[in-house]
Structure formats: structure tokens, C-alpha cells
Design a protein around this motif. Structure first.
Motif, PDB file in Angstrom:
ATOM      1  N   GLN A   9      41.355  38.704  38.473  1.00  0.00           N
ATOM      2  CA  GLN A   9      40.138  38.017  38.871  1.00  0.00           C
ATOM      3  C   GLN A   9      39.439  38.798  39.974  1.00  0.00           C
ATOM      4  O   GLN A   9      38.209  38.927  39.981  1.00  0.00           O
ATOM      5  CB  GLN A   9      40.453  36.602  39.342  1.00  0.00           C
ATOM      6  CG  GLN A   9      39.208  35.795  39.710  1.00  0.00           C
ATOM      7  CD  GLN A   9      39.542  34.531  40.469  1.00  0.00           C
ATOM      8  OE1 GLN A   9      40.440  34.516  41.302  1.00  0.00           O
ATOM      9  NE2 GLN A   9      38.818  33.468  40.187  1.00  0.00           N
ATOM     10  N   PRO A  33      34.691  44.730  33.525  1.00  0.00           N
ATOM     11  CA  PRO A  33      34.678  43.255  33.501  1.00  0.00           C
ATOM     12  C   PRO A  33      35.265  42.671  32.234  1.00  0.00           C
ATOM     13  O   PRO A  33      36.041  41.719  32.279  1.00  0.00           O
ATOM     14  CB  PRO A  33      33.179  42.933  33.644  1.00  0.00           C
ATOM     15  CG  PRO A  33      32.587  44.121  34.313  1.00  0.00           C
ATOM     16  CD  PRO A  33      33.358  45.293  33.810  1.00  0.00           C
ATOM     17  N   ALA A  34      34.905  43.235  31.074  1.00  0.00           N
ATOM     18  CA  ALA A  34      35.445  42.728  29.811  1.00  0.00           C
ATOM     19  C   ALA A  34      36.935  42.997  29.705  1.00  0.00           C
ATOM     20  O   ALA A  34      37.698  42.151  29.220  1.00  0.00           O
ATOM     21  CB  ALA A  34      34.703  43.370  28.633  1.00  0.00           C
ATOM     22  N   LEU A  76      43.370  36.797  29.522  1.00  0.00           N
ATOM     23  CA  LEU A  76      43.552  35.925  28.358  1.00  0.00           C
ATOM     24  C   LEU A  76      44.724  36.379  27.496  1.00  0.00           C
ATOM     25  O   LEU A  76      45.539  35.555  27.040  1.00  0.00           O
ATOM     26  CB  LEU A  76      42.265  35.895  27.537  1.00  0.00           C
ATOM     27  CG  LEU A  76      41.027  35.326  28.245  1.00  0.00           C
ATOM     28  CD1 LEU A  76      39.804  35.432  27.347  1.00  0.00           C
ATOM     29  CD2 LEU A  76      41.257  33.886  28.655  1.00  0.00           C
ATOM     30  N   THR A 126      38.805  40.497  31.921  1.00  0.00           N
ATOM     31  CA  THR A 126      38.835  39.165  31.319  1.00  0.00           C
ATOM     32  C   THR A 126      39.826  39.093  30.161  1.00  0.00           C
ATOM     33  O   THR A 126      40.633  38.159  30.059  1.00  0.00           O
ATOM     34  CB  THR A 126      37.431  38.789  30.817  1.00  0.00           C
ATOM     35  OG1 THR A 126      36.510  38.848  31.915  1.00  0.00           O
ATOM     36  CG2 THR A 126      37.422  37.394  30.221  1.00  0.00           C
ATOM     37  N   TYR A 159      46.603  36.517  37.139  1.00  0.00           N
ATOM     38  CA  TYR A 159      45.254  35.951  37.141  1.00  0.00           C
ATOM     39  C   TYR A 159      44.518  36.300  38.434  1.00  0.00           C
ATOM     40  O   TYR A 159      43.348  36.710  38.401  1.00  0.00           O
ATOM     41  CB  TYR A 159      45.322  34.437  36.977  1.00  0.00           C
ATOM     42  CG  TYR A 159      43.980  33.767  37.143  1.00  0.00           C
ATOM     43  CD1 TYR A 159      43.030  33.813  36.126  1.00  0.00           C
ATOM     44  CD2 TYR A 159      43.655  33.103  38.322  1.00  0.00           C
ATOM     45  CE1 TYR A 159      41.788  33.203  36.281  1.00  0.00           C
ATOM     46  CE2 TYR A 159      42.419  32.500  38.483  1.00  0.00           C
ATOM     47  CZ  TYR A 159      41.497  32.557  37.463  1.00  0.00           C
ATOM     48  OH  TYR A 159      40.274  31.965  37.627  1.00  0.00           O
ATOM     49  N   LEU A 164      37.852  41.728  38.359  1.00  0.00           N
ATOM     50  CA  LEU A 164      36.674  41.293  37.622  1.00  0.00           C
ATOM     51  C   LEU A 164      35.497  41.058  38.557  1.00  0.00           C
ATOM     52  O   LEU A 164      34.380  41.509  38.308  1.00  0.00           O
ATOM     53  CB  LEU A 164      36.991  40.025  36.838  1.00  0.00           C
ATOM     54  CG  LEU A 164      35.828  39.327  36.126  1.00  0.00           C
ATOM     55  CD1 LEU A 164      35.216  40.260  35.102  1.00  0.00           C
ATOM     56  CD2 LEU A 164      36.292  38.040  35.482  1.00  0.00           C
ATOM     57  N   SER A 165      35.723  40.367  39.682  1.00  0.00           N
ATOM     58  CA  SER A 165      34.654  40.104  40.632  1.00  0.00           C
ATOM     59  C   SER A 165      34.118  41.397  41.228  1.00  0.00           C
ATOM     60  O   SER A 165      32.913  41.591  41.364  1.00  0.00           O
ATOM     61  CB  SER A 165      35.168  39.181  41.750  1.00  0.00           C
ATOM     62  OG  SER A 165      35.654  37.976  41.214  1.00  0.00           O
TER      63      SER A 165
END
Length: 298
Positions: free
Chosen positions: A285, A214-215, A222, A218, A281, A288-289
Motif C-alpha cells: 500500500q 501502481p497496477a 490481491l 495492487t 498489504y 502504491l501510494s
């Protein structure tokens, strides 16, 4: 108990329920928050939609009727931007620089953050604070030293040199974000891996990195957005026009043509510059989810 009594017993609790009253202050805050979000969404979405619409117009249509729909879809704008304006070459250069810098940043940043978070040694805190201090250092103050360093190493005006520079400026933020994440992971996991005979390298890549997905997802989003939109570093350190990245190419395309600029092709180039960011993205994303769901299930 008769049938009517059973029905009455089932209905009474429902009738006794009362709707929870929302306090006035909470309703006001909710309404203001929604209004602010709607305004922000309009401010962001409308220019983007206008850019897409203008990319299918001719220059005359953009100047004479900027808010009207195009008479037809002028797809040649995209072809002209890709070939005549050189966006294709700039796009390839940007993928090489940003892709290389992103991989280098995430690998080195994750390893550095893991080492600072999991190992205790003399100067640990000082190293971490120095990395955090890098976040406050303005880029323009480092332009002159970077110019001479890259020139001395023979990397001035090269794509690898630009990728290394990008990575150096993205590394402090990555370490700053990842260190607390690695500290929060349970130490029992690394102890179990050590008991199973896993060394530090295997523990990091096969145990800690999957847990940190997850980190990593993210930070990848960015960092990619920040590196993709970087302008000052390539302008100062990448003077060779054949090796321009997209930000340099877009500035050159918009600034050298004067009043004879092809606005349709310019807006098409802008759209082609935005699309990769949206794709990255959406991809990260989803990763990440998925990582959050998997971690919750475990």
C-alpha cells in the motif's frame, strides 16, 4: 480611502458569504453510507480482536469465559502453535509456495499483458479472450486433470508443482487487469525509448514496468491474499504432510485433535497466519501510494 473604509470593504465580502446548503437526499445517502461502513467495520474488526484476545488465553478460559479478558498473557500458546502444531514448518512451506507463485505470476502476467496490449498480431483478440475465459473456469473442475498432469511431470506433492499450479490460476486475472493499464500508457514513451536505442526487453523492464508500479502493487496485494488463503488446490495436490501449507496445517490441527484441542494455540496459529497478510498489504500500500504521488508530480 480611510482605515474604516478599508476594514468595511474587507468585512463585507465575508458577511455576504452564505453557507452552501446540502440537499436532503445527499445528507440521507451520506448518513446511510456511513452507517453501512460502520457496521461492516464492526463485523470485520470485532472477530479479529476477539481472536487476538483468545490467543492469550488457556483452553478453559476460552470455553468458560469467551468474551472476558485473559487473566495474563499466555505467550506459550504461540510457542506451542509454532513447534508442537508444526505451524513453523507449514509457515515456511507457504512462504516458498506463495512467494514463488507470486513472483512467477507477476513476471509472466506483466510480460503477457504488455505483449497483448502493445503488439498487433493474428489471434491477439482470441488469446486475450481465452485468458479472460480462464477467470470463469471453476477450480474443482480442473483438479482431476491437474492431478494426472503433475503426476506425469513428477511434480505431484512437491512445493514447486504447487507454486506453478497457483501461478496458473492467478495468471488470467493478472493479464485481465494489466492489459487495459498498458494500453492506457502513452505510446510516445516507448517511441522515445526506441529512438534512444532501447530494445523491447530494456523498454519493458526499465520503462514500462516502473510506470506500471501502481497496477503491479495492487495486483500483488490481491494475488498474495488469494494465494495465501488457497485451500482446495493444496488439499488435492499436496498429500505429503511434511509439505503442508498453512491452510492444510490449520485444518489438520483443528480436525485431528477432537475435543482435546488446545484452543489457545489454535487462535495463536490463526493470528500468525493473518499477520503476514497485513504486513504485505501495508508494504505494498505504501509502494502504491508513493507510485501514485510520483506519477502525479511528473
Amino acid at each position: 480611502m480611510t482605515t474604516s473604509q478599508v476594514a468595511r470593504a474587507a468585512v463585507l465580502p465575508r458577511a455576504g458569504r452564505t453557507r452552501r446548503s446540502v440537499p436532503t437526499g445527499e445528507r440521507v445517502v451520506g448518513g446511510v453510507s456511513q452507517a453501512v461502513l460502520i457496521v461492516c467495520a464492526v463485523v470485520v474488526v470485532l472477530p479479529f480482536l476477539w481472536t487476538i484476545m483468545s490467543s492469550f488465553k488457556t483452553t478453559n478460559q476460552v470455553l468458560n469465559s469467551p468474551f472476558s479478558l485473559p487473566d495474563r498473557l499466555h505467550l506459550e500458546n504461540y510457542a506451542n502453535a509454532w513447534t508442537q502444531a508444526g505451524i513453523g514448518q507449514f509457515f515456511a512451506n507457504t512462504l516458498v509456495v506463495v512467494g514463488g507463485a507470486l513472483v512467477l505470476t507477476m513476471v509472466m502476467g506483466s510480460m503477457c499483458a504488455y505483449f497483448l496490449a502493445r503488439f498487433r498480431f493474428f489471434g491477439n483478440r482470441a488469446v486475450y479472450l481465452l485468458m479472460v475465459a480462464g477467470l470463469t473456469f471453476p477450480i474443482f473442475l480442473a483438479i482431476v486433470p491437474l492431478f494426472f498432469i503433475l503426476k506425469g511431470l513428477g511434480l505431484l506433492g512437491t512445493l514447486p508443482g504447487l507454486a506453478i499450479t497457483y501461478s496458473a490460476f492467478a495468471l488470467p486475472f493478472t493479464v485481465f487487469f494489466m492489459v487495459p493499464f498498458f494500453r492506457a500508457l502513452p505510446a510516445s514513451v516507448t517511441e522515445a525509448a526506441s529512438l534512444d536505442g532501447a530494445g523491447e526487453w530494456r523498454t519493458f523492464f526499465q520503462v514500462m514496468v516502473p510506470m506500471a508500479r501502481p497496477a503491479i502493487a495492487t495486483l500483488s496485494i490481491l494475488n498474495f491474499v488469494g494465494l495465501w488463503n488457497q485451500f482446495l488446490l493444496p488439499v488435492a495436490l499436496n498429500p505429503d504432510q511434511r509439505k503442508y501449507v498453512l491452510t492444510q496445517g490449520m485444518a489438520a490441527f483443528a480436525g485431528t485433535a477432537g475435543y482435546s484441542i488446545d484452543f489457545g494455540a489454535l487462535f495463536a496459529a490463526v493470528v500468525m497466519t493473518i499477520v503476514p497478510v497485513l504486513i504485505v498489504y501495508l508494504v505494498f500500500q505504501r509502494a502504491l501510494s508513493g507510485s501514485v504521488v510520483i506519477g502525479a508530480d511528473k
